[in-house]
Scaffold this motif. Structure first.
Motif, PDB file in Angstrom:
ATOM      1  N   LEU A 260       3.131   1.891  -4.776  1.00 43.70           N
ATOM      2  CA  LEU A 260       4.309   2.724  -5.039  1.00 43.70           C
ATOM      3  C   LEU A 260       3.923   4.124  -5.495  1.00 43.70           C
ATOM      4  O   LEU A 260       4.543   5.111  -5.088  1.00 43.70           O
ATOM      5  N   ARG A 261       2.902   4.236  -6.333  1.00 47.67           N
ATOM      6  CA  ARG A 261       2.443   5.553  -6.790  1.00 47.67           C
ATOM      7  C   ARG A 261       1.972   6.398  -5.608  1.00 47.67           C
ATOM      8  O   ARG A 261       2.302   7.585  -5.505  1.00 47.67           O
ATOM      9  N   LYS A 262       1.207   5.789  -4.691  1.00 53.69           N
ATOM     10  CA  LYS A 262       0.730   6.512  -3.514  1.00 53.69           C
ATOM     11  C   LYS A 262       1.890   6.929  -2.617  1.00 53.69           C
ATOM     12  O   LYS A 262       1.928   8.036  -2.102  1.00 53.69           O
ATOM     13  N   GLU A 263       2.864   6.037  -2.458  1.00 51.54           N
ATOM     14  CA  GLU A 263       4.026   6.361  -1.629  1.00 51.54           C
ATOM     15  C   GLU A 263       4.826   7.516  -2.231  1.00 51.54           C
ATOM     16  O   GLU A 263       5.272   8.413  -1.510  1.00 51.54           O
ATOM     17  N   ILE A 264       5.003   7.522  -3.537  1.00 49.32           N
ATOM     18  CA  ILE A 264       5.740   8.611  -4.192  1.00 49.32           C
ATOM     19  C   ILE A 264       5.012   9.936  -4.009  1.00 49.32           C
ATOM     20  O   ILE A 264       5.626  10.960  -3.701  1.00 49.32           O
ATOM     21  N   LEU A 265       3.691   9.922  -4.171  1.00 49.39           N
ATOM     22  CA  LEU A 265       2.915  11.155  -3.973  1.00 49.39           C
ATOM     23  C   LEU A 265       2.998  11.633  -2.527  1.00 49.39           C
ATOM     24  O   LEU A 265       3.136  12.836  -2.276  1.00 49.39           O
ATOM     25  N   ASP A 266       2.925  10.710  -1.563  1.00 48.15           N
ATOM     26  CA  ASP A 266       3.032  11.089  -0.148  1.00 48.15           C
ATOM     27  C   ASP A 266       4.412  11.661   0.168  1.00 48.15           C
ATOM     28  O   ASP A 266       4.533  12.645   0.903  1.00 48.15           O
ATOM     29  N   LEU A 267       5.452  11.060  -0.388  1.00 47.57           N
ATOM     30  CA  LEU A 267       6.807  11.555  -0.142  1.00 47.57           C
ATOM     31  C   LEU A 267       7.014  12.936  -0.759  1.00 47.57           C
ATOM     32  O   LEU A 267       7.655  13.809  -0.157  1.00 47.57           O
TER      33      LEU A 267
END
Length: 82
Positions: free
Chosen positions: A67-74
């Motif tokens: 989730l942390r990686k997805e938030i940063l990518d978004l």
């Protein structure tokens, strides 16, 4: 007719799916009657909100990392389209 100034925001639901080694996030639009007129920025903002809410309730460290990686990518995508 101009529909860019809608009072209601898009509601997106995020769910973690997949095996333990390849976790992914699936999104679904929750009951939005103007879904034809949504721009990319609103979709990405909705995805960020959904991931942040899911992150708050995630217990497993692997899920939190995904989730942390997805938030940063978004957030990166949001910076690129602005």
């Amino acid at each position: 007719m101009n529909l860019t100034d809608l009072d209601s925001t898009i509601q997106i639901d995020a769910k973690l799916c997949g095996s333990l080694h390849s976790r992914r996030i699936a999104y679904s639009v929750m009951d939005f009657h103007h879904s034809l007129y949504i721009n990319k920025k609103d979709i990405i903002l909705g995805q960020i909100r959904a991931c942040e809410l899911l992150y708050k309730y995630a217990i497993d460290s692997l899920d939190r990392n995904v989730l942390r990686k997805e938030i940063l990518d978004l957030k990166l995508m949001l910076d690129l389209i602005e």
